[in-house]
Design a protein around this motif. Sequence first.
Motif, PDB file in Angstrom:
ATOM      1  N   VAL A  61      83.945 -34.076  94.826  1.00  0.00           N
ATOM      2  CA  VAL A  61      85.571 -33.137  95.583  1.00  0.00           C
ATOM      3  C   VAL A  61      86.165 -34.072  96.585  1.00  0.00           C
ATOM      4  O   VAL A  61      85.515 -33.214  98.095  1.00  0.00           O
ATOM      5  CB  VAL A  61      85.920 -32.014  94.924  1.00  0.00           C
ATOM      6  CG1 VAL A  61      87.833 -32.038  95.468  1.00  0.00           C
ATOM      7  CG2 VAL A  61      85.922 -31.421  93.945  1.00  0.00           C
ATOM      8  N   PRO A  62      87.054 -34.359  96.663  1.00  0.00           N
ATOM      9  CA  PRO A  62      87.514 -34.792  98.163  1.00  0.00           C
ATOM     10  C   PRO A  62      88.220 -33.838  99.685  1.00  0.00           C
ATOM     11  O   PRO A  62      88.283 -32.824  98.705  1.00  0.00           O
ATOM     12  CB  PRO A  62      87.974 -36.094  97.693  1.00  0.00           C
ATOM     13  CG  PRO A  62      88.516 -36.508  97.058  1.00  0.00           C
ATOM     14  CD  PRO A  62      87.662 -35.771  95.803  1.00  0.00           C
ATOM     15  N   MET A  63      87.663 -33.685 100.550  1.00  0.00           N
ATOM     16  CA  MET A  63      88.077 -33.040 101.416  1.00  0.00           C
ATOM     17  C   MET A  63      89.087 -33.259 101.357  1.00  0.00           C
ATOM     18  O   MET A  63      89.450 -32.130 102.352  1.00  0.00           O
ATOM     19  CB  MET A  63      87.233 -33.157 102.973  1.00  0.00           C
ATOM     20  CG  MET A  63      85.740 -33.498 102.495  1.00  0.00           C
ATOM     21  SD  MET A  63      84.942 -33.636 104.522  1.00  0.00           S
ATOM     22  CE  MET A  63      85.807 -32.256 105.006  1.00  0.00           C
ATOM     23  N   LYS A  64      90.467 -33.510 101.257  1.00  0.00           N
ATOM     24  CA  LYS A  64      92.055 -33.862 100.820  1.00  0.00           C
ATOM     25  C   LYS A  64      92.399 -32.307 100.256  1.00  0.00           C
ATOM     26  O   LYS A  64      93.850 -31.913 100.740  1.00  0.00           O
ATOM     27  CB  LYS A  64      92.703 -35.488 101.045  1.00  0.00           C
ATOM     28  CG  LYS A  64      91.825 -36.158 101.664  1.00  0.00           C
ATOM     29  CD  LYS A  64      93.011 -37.212 100.758  1.00  0.00           C
ATOM     30  CE  LYS A  64      93.000 -38.294 101.176  1.00  0.00           C
ATOM     31  NZ  LYS A  64      93.325 -40.184 100.784  1.00  0.00           N
ATOM     32  N   ILE A  65      91.694 -32.235  99.414  1.00  0.00           N
ATOM     33  CA  ILE A  65      91.841 -31.007  98.654  1.00  0.00           C
ATOM     34  C   ILE A  65      90.927 -29.941  98.557  1.00  0.00           C
ATOM     35  O   ILE A  65      91.472 -28.538  98.142  1.00  0.00           O
ATOM     36  CB  ILE A  65      92.334 -31.229  96.784  1.00  0.00           C
ATOM     37  CG1 ILE A  65      91.309 -31.682  96.570  1.00  0.00           C
ATOM     38  CG2 ILE A  65      93.598 -32.063  97.196  1.00  0.00           C
ATOM     39  CD1 ILE A  65      91.182 -32.352  95.080  1.00  0.00           C
ATOM     40  N   SER A  66      90.051 -30.207  99.049  1.00  0.00           N
ATOM     41  CA  SER A  66      88.590 -29.329  99.221  1.00  0.00           C
ATOM     42  C   SER A  66      88.125 -29.410 101.021  1.00  0.00           C
ATOM     43  O   SER A  66      87.373 -29.875 101.061  1.00  0.00           O
ATOM     44  CB  SER A  66      87.584 -29.064  98.500  1.00  0.00           C
ATOM     45  OG  SER A  66      86.401 -27.931  98.192  1.00  0.00           O
ATOM     46  N   HIS A  67      88.529 -28.492 101.948  1.00  0.00           N
ATOM     47  CA  HIS A  67      88.472 -28.781 103.150  1.00  0.00           C
ATOM     48  C   HIS A  67      87.018 -28.260 103.223  1.00  0.00           C
ATOM     49  O   HIS A  67      86.542 -29.245 104.738  1.00  0.00           O
ATOM     50  CB  HIS A  67      89.553 -27.780 103.841  1.00  0.00           C
ATOM     51  CG  HIS A  67      91.089 -28.467 103.850  1.00  0.00           C
ATOM     52  ND1 HIS A  67      91.549 -29.343 103.953  1.00  0.00           N
ATOM     53  CD2 HIS A  67      91.910 -27.360 103.368  1.00  0.00           C
ATOM     54  CE1 HIS A  67      92.509 -29.970 103.622  1.00  0.00           C
ATOM     55  NE2 HIS A  67      92.792 -28.177 102.865  1.00  0.00           N
ATOM     56  N   SER A  68      86.475 -27.759 103.098  1.00  0.00           N
ATOM     57  CA  SER A  68      84.727 -27.503 102.785  1.00  0.00           C
ATOM     58  C   SER A  68      84.116 -28.295 102.525  1.00  0.00           C
ATOM     59  O   SER A  68      82.861 -28.752 103.150  1.00  0.00           O
ATOM     60  CB  SER A  68      84.800 -25.639 102.658  1.00  0.00           C
ATOM     61  OG  SER A  68      84.892 -25.566 101.445  1.00  0.00           O
ATOM     62  N   GLY A  69      84.115 -28.747 101.548  1.00  0.00           N
ATOM     63  CA  GLY A  69      83.942 -30.234 101.299  1.00  0.00           C
ATOM     64  C   GLY A  69      82.301 -30.092 100.886  1.00  0.00           C
ATOM     65  O   GLY A  69      81.644 -30.107 100.890  1.00  0.00           O
ATOM     66  N   ASP A  70      82.567 -28.515  99.393  1.00  0.00           N
ATOM     67  CA  ASP A  70      81.637 -28.246  99.437  1.00  0.00           C
ATOM     68  C   ASP A  70      81.377 -27.966  97.065  1.00  0.00           C
ATOM     69  O   ASP A  70      80.870 -26.694  97.222  1.00  0.00           O
ATOM     70  CB  ASP A  70      81.013 -27.061 100.003  1.00  0.00           C
ATOM     71  CG  ASP A  70      82.394 -25.616  99.379  1.00  0.00           C
ATOM     72  OD1 ASP A  70      83.123 -26.480  99.342  1.00  0.00           O
ATOM     73  OD2 ASP A  70      82.049 -24.511 100.015  1.00  0.00           O
ATOM     74  N   GLU A  71      82.414 -28.596  97.066  1.00  0.00           N
ATOM     75  CA  GLU A  71      82.766 -28.911  95.644  1.00  0.00           C
ATOM     76  C   GLU A  71      82.374 -29.502  94.801  1.00  0.00           C
ATOM     77  O   GLU A  71      82.979 -30.783  95.287  1.00  0.00           O
ATOM     78  CB  GLU A  71      84.588 -28.316  95.459  1.00  0.00           C
ATOM     79  CG  GLU A  71      84.714 -27.030  96.034  1.00  0.00           C
ATOM     80  CD  GLU A  71      85.945 -26.850  95.663  1.00  0.00           C
ATOM     81  OE1 GLU A  71      86.436 -26.352  94.225  1.00  0.00           O
ATOM     82  OE2 GLU A  71      86.717 -25.379  96.330  1.00  0.00           O
TER      83      GLU A  71
ATOM     84  N   GLN B 142      86.877 -41.496 113.808  1.00  0.00           N
ATOM     85  CA  GLN B 142      87.619 -40.604 114.168  1.00  0.00           C
ATOM     86  C   GLN B 142      88.663 -40.358 112.071  1.00  0.00           C
ATOM     87  O   GLN B 142      89.125 -39.437 111.860  1.00  0.00           O
ATOM     88  CB  GLN B 142      89.175 -41.209 114.951  1.00  0.00           C
ATOM     89  CG  GLN B 142      89.769 -43.039 114.687  1.00  0.00           C
ATOM     90  CD  GLN B 142      89.010 -43.666 115.257  1.00  0.00           C
ATOM     91  OE1 GLN B 142      87.312 -42.925 115.596  1.00  0.00           O
ATOM     92  NE2 GLN B 142      89.008 -45.055 115.516  1.00  0.00           N
ATOM     93  N   ASN B 143      87.773 -41.407 111.318  1.00  0.00           N
ATOM     94  CA  ASN B 143      88.155 -41.182 110.271  1.00  0.00           C
ATOM     95  C   ASN B 143      87.249 -40.206 109.807  1.00  0.00           C
ATOM     96  O   ASN B 143      87.523 -39.588 108.519  1.00  0.00           O
ATOM     97  CB  ASN B 143      88.503 -43.140 109.410  1.00  0.00           C
ATOM     98  CG  ASN B 143      89.595 -43.764 110.278  1.00  0.00           C
ATOM     99  OD1 ASN B 143      90.310 -43.309 111.172  1.00  0.00           O
ATOM    100  ND2 ASN B 143      89.599 -44.600 109.940  1.00  0.00           N
ATOM    101  N   ILE B 144      86.176 -39.845 110.274  1.00  0.00           N
ATOM    102  CA  ILE B 144      85.119 -39.080 109.111  1.00  0.00           C
ATOM    103  C   ILE B 144      85.989 -38.297 109.206  1.00  0.00           C
ATOM    104  O   ILE B 144      85.505 -37.612 110.288  1.00  0.00           O
ATOM    105  CB  ILE B 144      83.855 -39.060 110.048  1.00  0.00           C
ATOM    106  CG1 ILE B 144      83.344 -40.783 110.330  1.00  0.00           C
ATOM    107  CG2 ILE B 144      82.595 -38.069 109.024  1.00  0.00           C
ATOM    108  CD1 ILE B 144      81.699 -41.284 110.627  1.00  0.00           C
ATOM    109  N   PRO B 145      85.526 -37.254 107.836  1.00  0.00           N
ATOM    110  CA  PRO B 145      86.131 -35.508 108.324  1.00  0.00           C
ATOM    111  C   PRO B 145      85.275 -34.801 108.159  1.00  0.00           C
ATOM    112  O   PRO B 145      84.075 -35.231 108.495  1.00  0.00           O
ATOM    113  CB  PRO B 145      86.817 -35.433 106.661  1.00  0.00           C
ATOM    114  CG  PRO B 145      85.821 -36.902 105.975  1.00  0.00           C
ATOM    115  CD  PRO B 145      85.836 -37.613 106.919  1.00  0.00           C
ATOM    116  N   THR B 146      85.913 -34.178 108.884  1.00  0.00           N
ATOM    117  CA  THR B 146      85.141 -32.955 109.386  1.00  0.00           C
ATOM    118  C   THR B 146      85.306 -31.588 108.967  1.00  0.00           C
ATOM    119  O   THR B 146      86.748 -30.837 107.907  1.00  0.00           O
ATOM    120  CB  THR B 146      85.162 -32.183 110.686  1.00  0.00           C
ATOM    121  OG1 THR B 146      85.433 -33.043 111.551  1.00  0.00           O
ATOM    122  CG2 THR B 146      84.639 -30.872 110.818  1.00  0.00           C
ATOM    123  N   ALA B 147      84.232 -31.096 107.788  1.00  0.00           N
ATOM    124  CA  ALA B 147      83.988 -29.957 107.121  1.00  0.00           C
ATOM    125  C   ALA B 147      84.361 -28.942 107.749  1.00  0.00           C
ATOM    126  O   ALA B 147      84.360 -28.674 109.525  1.00  0.00           O
ATOM    127  CB  ALA B 147      82.734 -29.186 106.278  1.00  0.00           C
TER     128      ALA B 147
END
Length: 1976
Positions: A448-458, A797-802
């Motif tokens: 799941v993208p981190m745009k909706i799952s900010h923890s990036g674990d789904e 800067q485009n790499i998201p942070t969990a």
Amino acid sequence: MSVTDEGVEDLPEDEEDEEVEEEEVEAEQEHWSLYNSESFISGPFQSEQCTIQEDVLQFDFSFGYDCRKYFNLTTPDPDTLIFASGNFINFFDVPAKTISFRRSALGGGIAHIKANPHPDYNHVAIAENGSTTVPLIIIYEWPTMDIVAVLKGGSSKLYSHLDFSPNGLLLVSQGGEPDYMITIWNWPKRRILLRTKSYVNDVYRVKFSPYVPGQLTSCGIAHIKFWKMANTFTGLKLKGELGRFGKTEFSDILGVLPMPDEKVVSGCDWGNILVWDGGLIKLEVFRTLRRKCHDGPIVQISFNQGELMTVAMDGHVKIWWYDKIDQADPPDDDRVIQIEPTYDFYTPGLMLMSLRKRYPDPKDTTYFGQDGNGGIWLIDLNTEDTPQESLQLYKCHAGKVVTIAACPWGPYLASLGEDGRIFVYMYEEKLMIFEHQYPAKGTCLLWVPMKISHSGDELIMGFDDGTIRVSILTIEEQEVKLMVVYATKPHDKPITKITMNPSNTILVTGGEDCTIFFFQVLAKTNVELVPIGYIRVPNIVTCMTWHCQKADELLVGCLHGEIVQVKAPKEPQAYTTVSYLLKLEPQVNKFTTYKAQIRRDIKIREIEARKAEKVAKKRVAMEKLKAENPGLDIDEEIFLADSETEEELEPLHIPEVPNRIIWMQSTDSGTIWLSMGGYDAGYIYEYRIDQKTEVPYFFKMVPDADDIEISSYAYNYNKKYLIFAMQHGEMRVNKLTDRDYHNLEDYWSLPMHDNQNGFVPNMCFSYDEKFFFSCGHDGNVFSYTFQPEDDDYIPEQNIPTAIPRYLYPTPIQDSSFYHKLSLEQASLKKEQDRIDRLAAENKDIYRKKLRKLREMFTKLLSRNKKLLPSQRIPVEQLEIDPRVTEFLDQKLEDEMELVKRKLAFDVQKSELKMTKMRRYFIDDLVYNPIIVTGLQLDCGVKMLRQNKVDKKNAIMLELVEEKILEDEHKRKPVERPPPPTKVTTAKKPKDQGLEYFLVNLSPSAIVSQKNTKLTRLLQKYRDRKLKWEKRELQWTEFLAKKPVRGVNHPDDNVALAEARGTIGDYKLKSDITYKANQEQRETTLKKYKELLWGRVKQYNIRYDFNVQVYNLRAEKQEIRAELDELKLQLEEIHNEIPVDQRKDAPAVRPSNETEFPENKFLITVEMKVEDATPVSKRSQMVIVVSPPADLDHHEKQVLSKKGTKFDGKDPGDLSLRDFEDLCGFSKNEKKDTPWESNLREKRLERKLFEQDDVIDMMMKKITYFDTKVQKLSSQRFQVDVDAKTMDVFMVTLHQELLILNEFEAKEDILQSKVNNKHTEVLDMKDIIEEINGQILELNGDNDRGQDRIKVIQTTFTQAVQDNKFYDFLRKVFRKKYKPPKIRKDDESSSSSSSSSTSTTSEDEDEGKSIDSRDFGFIKQDLNVCPKGCDQAIYDYTVKQRAQRHQIEIQIKEALKVIEVLKKDLEIQNKKVKLLEKDLQVCQDELEMHQREKQRKLNDVRCTVVLHLHQLQHLTPDNKASNIMDTLVFSAKCLTHLYKRVDELQVETEKLIKRHRNNIKHYTRMRSDCRYMTKRIKGLQEVITDHMKSKFGKIVDINEIEEAMLKRTFGKDDLHDLEEVLLKKIVHDLRLSMMDIKSMYINDLNFWSAEIVRVQKELTYALRYNTSQQELMTSLVKEKTELAQNLLSQGKKKQHLEGVADVVRRYGEENTKLEAVVEEQCRQMQELKEEIKLLKTKGMVLKAKEIRKEVVEEEETRMWEQLLGEEVEEEEQRKPFSTEIIIPTTLDEKSQDVATALLNEMLSALDIHLTKRSNENFIRGILSSVMRGISMTELVEELIRNLPIEPDDEQRGIVETTAEQLYVVGEPETHEEDADYCRELMEDIVDEILLAKGDPKDVMARMISNLIDVLPVDFLTEKSSIEYLVERILKSRLQVSLHASDVAHMLVTEDARRILDEIVHKVFDTGVDLLYYIKDN
């Protein structure tokens, strides 16, 4: 192309030799050093326009391997494993658990890896497939990985399996499609020994026999094949025999093992073992109860020391006793045996694909296992101790890896496999850190993208049960965990694709149920999926993507090319409460194959381009021709017309099933880019969703990828690179310019995944794009480092942070959804349940109403029954309608029948179950186990459980008895009957033939003499001779009875053997020197017989006891019945006595169920009847008829008449009282009379006595039975002990039987070897004895022959010594025997005649004088009887000489035979010594084996029950000591030993007594001998005294007698004297019978004939000399003529030089004349054209080509012919002529052919001409043909001369005839035609030699094709023959042929002649008389 690919092209094809020559090791090492290991590593491929750097993708690590690939595991050493993953060779270090990699050499994938099993060859063979090049087999040296050999030519595309021979020198390879070749290599020499096609389908395995050299076995899909390398007269061949399954079902075979006895053991699909023998299935092995040996296919079989090990995919490794399988003989109609494995090793969860032994030590039991469920295991298969627990060394996916997903924030990668497991990797560390097993097979994965799952674990995953699961993957430093938080089932079939829209608000799933389901994505604590609904699509969903311009529109690709575009709903719809079916209208289009049309268009363009090029060339030629001929009029249309026929185009190919869409994407131009599979692969197709035409909007072929599918694609973040995963596992990086995806020329490719099974379903980049990942159906997950130009990675800067998760949702219990309903099904079921619930509530209302009415009716019936019968309402009247009752009854019957039908299967199943259970548990028992308990005491006896003895036990006993006799006979040591005693039998008296002095005298002549003196003397002579012969025979018989010194009498030997066998000592089996005799030897059959008798005894022990228990139960039943009767009597007595005087009966224990267990098997049906209405007693009329009563009954009746006292109370309902009770009521009380009182007291006393008697009787019976039960119970203990002891003894017997069975096979072999060796020794001794006997017999024959010669000589001397021809006859008799000379055939007859003449002269020289006393010196022939000599005497002399010669020849031959026999005797003696030595070795080996067997038997523990009084091992203190080393004897053996001591003592005394008697007899014999010696000595002294007194000295009496006879009669003895008298009488008789006149008649006749013969010879000699003189004269004349011819040669030479000048001069003039003729012809043609133009009134006709004749070659041939004629004329002395003759007509043969063609044309046109007209017509046409006109002119000429105007059909006939005439008139072949013929010949030869087949057929086919296509004259030219010979000699497959093998296959003589020319040329080149052909 990589460096390896370039090098492979230069490698030579490995040659196939039938005989491999030996080479030196140094040369081999020198050869091996040619390969550079580093150059055999494949690399990337870059296109011509490639601008991509070479290291754009660098392999980093592999996280798996193809664990389901057969035999993908190899162990080169105990600590290293080698296996293949894609295009990589993996080296696994077992102790360190680390992996290293090496790329393949070709990039075509690794086919198979095999390590050389021989310890002297540390090599590993790796077979690599070839994608674009020829596959290779590379032999590496381990562990340096230096290449020692590269093998090429075993297959054209791929390999499937390799195997080394047991000695490691040969390698066999099995090829895959399309050729399926099996090849045997001599790999050290890089040579092919044998090669042939294996099968027509996939072959999984090929294996050398580890026991039989030259035997192989291959197996695969539905077949098994047995191979043998056989030496034939044509060389080494590989012969194959296909296995026939017969009645067994066809099966794929993986595991196979050739056995030592040349049988083959294999597995099958269903897990059983098949034993093959002679190409047929000998038997099939099941487990007991016909259970399968394994629950999966058997993949590997091995054999070690009689144990067969099978490895199967069910995870079991089972060990079987092979001898039991091999020796089984099932019936022919069911070739099945049922046995159980000896050991069964099982590791749960394993799918074993192969096992590899870790250490070569046979004692080591550790193996490496290839697990098809993902991994590698270390397995212990210890059979002697407890095996160690299996250890997993490596873990990976099982089977296909369906998808992967990279973590969006860290260096983690998740992969989902078809096995339902998800693995999480830390790819930077190259570690797998987590795994989880789901209950279903995975199909797709989405992180799941981190745009909706900010923890990036789904993670969202799809599975084949139609379920999507949402899982939370928590990755922490300490641990990694996963929980399933949501699961739903939108599809009822597997999910194929999952996608999420760019705004991450909609999730779409596609499935195999041809639907796509929409979910609303809500971002809360975790991602929540809200079902929206689904729509149906035309077919199974294969891909989904979103429109690049319309973000809410979804594009769907389907299985058969359907394209769907639909707008996705964003939230649930209000109308989906009942069903999730959405009311959407998607746009649908379908891909139509266009590839065939594209290819046709390309082909048409190519043809047009080629034609345009030809037209351009013709145009140039035309312009040139116009420039050279300004006035020439040329028709451009005709000149530029294409003379070639139109090329036929292939028909358009339309696939029967439309191909699938692999993936699709939306383009910026609004089109849809499709990547198709199957036939349509390899092109870019672009469609518009709304287009109506079938032609794609845009299409373009992917460069270098025609027909290759693109399985998946991936863009980098800026879409500068487009990465394709190709069909064969190749990674292809395309560099896009300005995002132009149409231009894919700039690409870079690298083979990674397996080329055969490497479909890549998914690829992805890491979160920072520094890594790239791919997964494949080959089980591999590869990681790469991505290195774009200028390090153009995603900006940091485009790499998201969990964001760490602090709140976790509640996990759900995950389970399988296979049998659960989908969302749509659940929704529909919910609605249906609601409807059913409402219907049920309505039914309940009506049921309640019916229930109330039923209760009211029941009460009414009850009230009706209580009424009087007269007042009751009949039941019939209460029925509303009887038809209702009938209907209900019928309905009940129907329902009952329906229930029976429904339950029929269950009933039958239950009965079958019960039958099987009963058969298994009960039927095998003799009795059901019961427990008989006491009647009163708490005691009981339990029956012993006992199985029945098999009915076959008795049969087996009889059979075993027979087998034992056969076995004893077989094991009986080899014996030879004692040599027969040489008993000299009386010789038959010889037939008394005529004596030598009676030769030629008939018996009548002898008897007819008046004087009987001759007869009397002859009879006396014969009687004395017979007397001496009989005396000689008596002495021979007496000497034959003389004992032989050093040899025992046979009776003594028998007595010694009996004494040794019956000595009586007890040989302990524990003694190391113990050796059992033949009777005491324990065998399997004897032990089995003992086991069978043990079973009988074991059965009888329990059976006898159980019979007693069953009899006791029957007796208890009888006693219980008696007690019941007594109890009834006691109850009757109690009814008549007061209560206080009553005594209770003895208490009896109730019957127990254990006494009658068979009652449990009785089936009883209990039916519960509701509302049963009781029947009143009053409604029943019962009439009782009483039997006649006895006195006691009357007494009882009288005393009981006192009724019940009526107390006036209400009796109640009188209607319910019995009639007797009503009679007992009385208003007045009655009293007993005195009689009644007395009678009552007496009766009471009697009843009390009877009560006591009954109770006493019951107690006796109870006590008796209980005592018996207690006694039998105590007896049971001893029986149980005996039974258990017998059971233990049976176990002991089983153990001994197993040991004997284990040792017996080898012991039989050793015994057989001993017997064979013993037989050989005895046979050799018999041969030696026979040779000695022959030598003795031959020596005796020689001695007898010498005696016969002496007798013959003496007899001859005595017969002829008084004859006057004595000297002549003596020479004749003494003439030596000369064997005839064996002449050769080539010797002339003249030499034979000369030698015979010389021999005759020598014979004449030997006989110089006959008798000097009478004739003087006369030269006579010894072969002719001289005049005056008696012919009978001469014949007698010759006969005696012949007899002597025959005896001498026999003696000489006998001496030669004796010499040969002596040499043979020496050889046989040496052989005997060697054989005796071998026999001793075999006997020692057998004895050691028997001692080892006895040691094993001694180790078997035996249980012996001893009492204390049997123990005698006591110390002096009478205390028992340690009895571990005590010897236990049975009483019988001990008694026998004691008894034998007494017997031996008695026997010793008897022998002593006998010895004393023999000594006395011997003493007496010695006394007698001394007495006789003394007596003889005394007589000798008396004789000596008499001799001295008479003769004065000691003389020999025999000598004195011979001297007297000699002095008196001139003879030595009386016998000779008689002969002298007889000879004198016979001599007188012969003189009286002699006729002298007839003696010389034969001589005169002979010499007359000799004179005639000599005269004839003289005549012949004169004639021969005359002919020879004439021949000499002719030769001299011919010599003179030849000398004159030689003198004239100079003049002829000068004349020929003048002829050359003439030829040159006339040639120049001829050229000028030809130019003039040509100009005249041109002018004539122009005039003709002008005339025709005038005739056609200005109409332009087509230009006609003027055919220019080339006459140079004709002129040359003409002049050569002319010169030849001139030379011939000169030789004939004719005048020389310079006239030039130019042929102006056709030759005679061509004229005949042309005439026939014209006549046929006229006949076909139905034109009839007169003879003269016909001749004129033909003559005119032939003149036109001779002028060499063109084809068109010839047609016009024919039409002009015809008398009719032809139509179209007739014109066609004319044109055909013109073509034939044109061919007839064509000149001979020119140089251009010769070149064309040469090209045709080369093409034909190349095609034939490239074809495969029998070499004989190849040669015959090549010559036949050449004859059919090319002229014979061209083929017979020297250059053509030399070319054919060169091609044949240079062809590679050399197979020797004979010319006759090919000649009979040729039809024409021309073909045979060419064959002979080829043979002649082959001979000239020095090749042997063979043809050599090589198959390309």
